[in-house]
Design a protein around this motif. Sequence first.
Motif, PDB file in Angstrom:
ATOM      1  N   LEU A 449     -79.363  39.037  16.565  1.00  0.00           N
ATOM      2  CA  LEU A 449     -78.565  37.889  16.135  1.00  0.00           C
ATOM      3  C   LEU A 449     -78.341  36.919  17.299  1.00  0.00           C
ATOM      4  O   LEU A 449     -78.501  35.696  17.159  1.00  0.00           O
ATOM      5  CB  LEU A 449     -77.231  38.384  15.563  1.00  0.00           C
ATOM      6  CG  LEU A 449     -76.298  37.331  14.953  1.00  0.00           C
ATOM      7  CD1 LEU A 449     -75.538  37.944  13.771  1.00  0.00           C
ATOM      8  CD2 LEU A 449     -75.292  36.828  15.990  1.00  0.00           C
ATOM      9  N   ALA A 450     -77.998  37.453  18.470  1.00  0.00           N
ATOM     10  CA  ALA A 450     -77.757  36.583  19.619  1.00  0.00           C
ATOM     11  C   ALA A 450     -79.050  35.949  20.134  1.00  0.00           C
ATOM     12  O   ALA A 450     -79.053  34.801  20.587  1.00  0.00           O
ATOM     13  CB  ALA A 450     -77.086  37.383  20.734  1.00  0.00           C
ATOM     14  N   ALA A 490     -69.756  34.853  18.055  1.00  0.00           N
ATOM     15  CA  ALA A 490     -68.660  35.696  17.573  1.00  0.00           C
ATOM     16  C   ALA A 490     -68.374  35.420  16.097  1.00  0.00           C
ATOM     17  O   ALA A 490     -68.162  36.346  15.293  1.00  0.00           O
ATOM     18  CB  ALA A 490     -67.417  35.461  18.421  1.00  0.00           C
ATOM     19  N   GLN A 491     -68.397  34.128  15.705  1.00  0.00           N
ATOM     20  CA  GLN A 491     -68.148  33.786  14.311  1.00  0.00           C
ATOM     21  C   GLN A 491     -69.258  34.313  13.396  1.00  0.00           C
ATOM     22  O   GLN A 491     -68.992  34.809  12.291  1.00  0.00           O
ATOM     23  CB  GLN A 491     -68.040  32.260  14.181  1.00  0.00           C
ATOM     24  CG  GLN A 491     -66.769  31.685  14.806  1.00  0.00           C
ATOM     25  CD  GLN A 491     -65.507  32.186  14.113  1.00  0.00           C
ATOM     26  OE1 GLN A 491     -65.417  32.234  12.892  1.00  0.00           O
ATOM     27  NE2 GLN A 491     -64.521  32.601  14.911  1.00  0.00           N
ATOM     28  N   LYS A 492     -70.494  34.217  13.859  1.00  0.00           N
ATOM     29  CA  LYS A 492     -71.609  34.686  13.042  1.00  0.00           C
ATOM     30  C   LYS A 492     -71.571  36.197  12.877  1.00  0.00           C
ATOM     31  O   LYS A 492     -71.851  36.725  11.787  1.00  0.00           O
ATOM     32  CB  LYS A 492     -72.932  34.268  13.680  1.00  0.00           C
ATOM     33  CG  LYS A 492     -74.125  34.451  12.756  1.00  0.00           C
ATOM     34  CD  LYS A 492     -75.356  33.789  13.310  1.00  0.00           C
ATOM     35  CE  LYS A 492     -76.524  33.894  12.335  1.00  0.00           C
ATOM     36  NZ  LYS A 492     -77.752  33.231  12.833  1.00  0.00           N
ATOM     37  N   ILE A 493     -71.226  36.914  13.926  1.00  0.00           N
ATOM     38  CA  ILE A 493     -71.090  38.377  13.829  1.00  0.00           C
ATOM     39  C   ILE A 493     -69.987  38.730  12.835  1.00  0.00           C
ATOM     40  O   ILE A 493     -70.121  39.640  12.003  1.00  0.00           O
ATOM     41  CB  ILE A 493     -70.798  38.985  15.217  1.00  0.00           C
ATOM     42  CG1 ILE A 493     -72.025  38.841  16.124  1.00  0.00           C
ATOM     43  CG2 ILE A 493     -70.418  40.457  15.100  1.00  0.00           C
ATOM     44  CD1 ILE A 493     -71.770  39.238  17.564  1.00  0.00           C
ATOM     45  N   GLN A 494     -68.875  37.982  12.911  1.00  0.00           N
ATOM     46  CA  GLN A 494     -67.731  38.248  12.040  1.00  0.00           C
ATOM     47  C   GLN A 494     -68.069  37.992  10.575  1.00  0.00           C
ATOM     48  O   GLN A 494     -67.626  38.727   9.684  1.00  0.00           O
ATOM     49  CB  GLN A 494     -66.554  37.361  12.477  1.00  0.00           C
ATOM     50  CG  GLN A 494     -65.265  37.611  11.697  1.00  0.00           C
ATOM     51  CD  GLN A 494     -64.112  36.805  12.265  1.00  0.00           C
ATOM     52  OE1 GLN A 494     -64.156  36.391  13.417  1.00  0.00           O
ATOM     53  NE2 GLN A 494     -63.090  36.578  11.463  1.00  0.00           N
ATOM     54  N   GLY A 501     -63.796  48.033  14.418  1.00  0.00           N
ATOM     55  CA  GLY A 501     -63.068  47.492  15.574  1.00  0.00           C
ATOM     56  C   GLY A 501     -63.443  46.050  15.852  1.00  0.00           C
ATOM     57  O   GLY A 501     -63.602  45.232  14.948  1.00  0.00           O
ATOM     58  N   GLN A 502     -63.579  45.735  17.148  1.00  0.00           N
ATOM     59  CA  GLN A 502     -63.868  44.379  17.595  1.00  0.00           C
ATOM     60  C   GLN A 502     -65.151  44.359  18.426  1.00  0.00           C
ATOM     61  O   GLN A 502     -65.522  45.358  19.025  1.00  0.00           O
ATOM     62  CB  GLN A 502     -62.705  43.828  18.446  1.00  0.00           C
ATOM     63  CG  GLN A 502     -61.395  43.728  17.679  1.00  0.00           C
ATOM     64  CD  GLN A 502     -60.263  43.239  18.578  1.00  0.00           C
ATOM     65  OE1 GLN A 502     -60.383  43.253  19.796  1.00  0.00           O
ATOM     66  NE2 GLN A 502     -59.171  42.819  17.972  1.00  0.00           N
ATOM     67  N   VAL A 503     -65.790  43.174  18.457  1.00  0.00           N
ATOM     68  CA  VAL A 503     -66.981  42.974  19.274  1.00  0.00           C
ATOM     69  C   VAL A 503     -66.685  41.831  20.241  1.00  0.00           C
ATOM     70  O   VAL A 503     -66.412  40.706  19.808  1.00  0.00           O
ATOM     71  CB  VAL A 503     -68.223  42.653  18.421  1.00  0.00           C
ATOM     72  CG1 VAL A 503     -69.430  42.418  19.323  1.00  0.00           C
ATOM     73  CG2 VAL A 503     -68.506  43.776  17.444  1.00  0.00           C
ATOM     74  N   ARG A 504     -66.752  42.139  21.503  1.00  0.00           N
ATOM     75  CA  ARG A 504     -66.507  41.126  22.538  1.00  0.00           C
ATOM     76  C   ARG A 504     -67.834  40.476  22.923  1.00  0.00           C
ATOM     77  O   ARG A 504     -68.774  41.166  23.299  1.00  0.00           O
ATOM     78  CB  ARG A 504     -65.869  41.785  23.755  1.00  0.00           C
ATOM     79  CG  ARG A 504     -65.570  40.826  24.892  1.00  0.00           C
ATOM     80  CD  ARG A 504     -64.966  41.588  26.037  1.00  0.00           C
ATOM     81  NE  ARG A 504     -64.667  40.722  27.161  1.00  0.00           N
ATOM     82  CZ  ARG A 504     -64.179  41.149  28.325  1.00  0.00           C
ATOM     83  NH1 ARG A 504     -63.959  42.457  28.501  1.00  0.00           N
ATOM     84  NH2 ARG A 504     -63.927  40.301  29.290  1.00  0.00           N
TER      85      ARG A 504
END
Length: 518
Positions: A449-450, A490-494, A501-504
């Motif tokens: 994705l990145a 970050a928005q696309k992952i979300q 959890g969370q992805v930094r």
Amino acid sequence: MNLYLQTILIIAAAAAVGIMLGGVISYFFLRKGIEKKASDIIKDAEKQATILKEKRMLEAKERFLQLKAEHESYTAEKNKQLNLAENRTRQKEQSLNQKLEQIQRKEKDLDHAKNNYLEQLKVVDRKNEELSKMHQRQVAQLEVISEISAEEAKAQLIESLKGDARTEGALYAKEIIAEAKLTANKEAKKIILQSIQRVAVETAIENAVTVFNIENDEMKGRIIGREGRNIRALEAATGVEVIVDDTPEAIVISCFDPVRRELARMALHQLILDGRIHPARIEEVVEKCRKQLEDEIIEVGKRTVIDLGINNLHTDLIRIVGKMKYRSSYGQNLLQHSREVANLAATMASELGLNPKLAKRAGLLHDIGKVPDEEPELPHALLGMKLAEKYKERPEVCNAIGAHHDEIEMTDLLSPIIQVCDAISGARPGARREIVEQYAKRLRDLESLALSYKGVEKTYAIQAGRELRVIVGSEKISDKEAEVLSFEIAQKIQNEMTYPGQVRVTVIRETRAVNIAK
């Protein structure tokens, strides 16, 4: 006074005359001696010349006699050889004459035999004609008696035989089918069990961490570096997470990709042996170890191919086979799984009377679509089939690779064997863990994705997917654009991915100025 002068003049004149007479007399006697001596020298020279002439004449005569003897000897030898050659020629001529006589006799015998044979053929032809006439008379008599022709009788007989044969064939086929139904499952189970028993291997479950042992805890400080710069450099160069905790004499290397873990382990090993640990040296060693790892991958592929006895495999396919060592399928080592499938397929093919070498080749290559250099959208079976076709593998092998998950139709008996052996290998208790495969796929999706954004050079998912490090080119993206990129990723992952959890998301933009002093 005048008298005195006259006297002196007379005396001088007399002396002069005396000297002249003495010179003349001396010249005369001297000439006589020289002429005599010259005459003696000439006589001696003539004697020596005569002697030398006689000596040369003798030598020439001896040389002439010697050459004459040699010529006579050579001539005699040549005459002897000519005589021998003439004798051999005469003998060959006699032998040829004898053979010619034999051939002529045989030709006469053959002509005689040919004439006899022709006479016998004439007799046989006459007898055949008589038999044919007798047969025709008998057939005519039978037709009169039976009131039907010979052709009609032949047709009736053939129809009768056809009906009997059809009935017996149907009964025989029914018996074979019934027997096959009773024994097919039993024989199939027997073949599968024999194959599994003969190809028993250990089952190994891989995980996502590698423990690197060190001699003492003092080395941990050197590995960490000032304010952790060494670890950051190692993580940026290899894409792994290096965990240095209170565990004695151990460092944990965490990454879902076994190739990256192995690269980090090799680099750490080289750095500790060398003793020089700083960011520039770390990048240099990582690049060197990357080349060493590539060589090791090719060597693993070569050893695997040699162990299985597979010949004429393309170099790129050997490299792909070597990369299987550092890949897993649902927690099962891919190379071990492929070797097991290859051996199972070869054993099963032998039991079924098929080509075991071809089956072993297809079994080894059936999962090559799982280790591509890039991540395409195709299923791994179809991708593996395209790779096999690209490197000119046989159609049977290509079909077995593409059809082992039913993506395409099976066109060869080898294809169901590979499918069955793949299922047998993956169905062993404890052989696979689907959770690990899902975890690795989620991390690969994060990185992909990145990488889809413009200007991104490398991406590394670390900390079990809780952090995504994105390395961008400093000449392509500015500092403000890096902040925007971090927010967008970050928005696309979300919005598009499911994760616990969370992805930094950390975007790293680094500017370097390098010059060389000469």
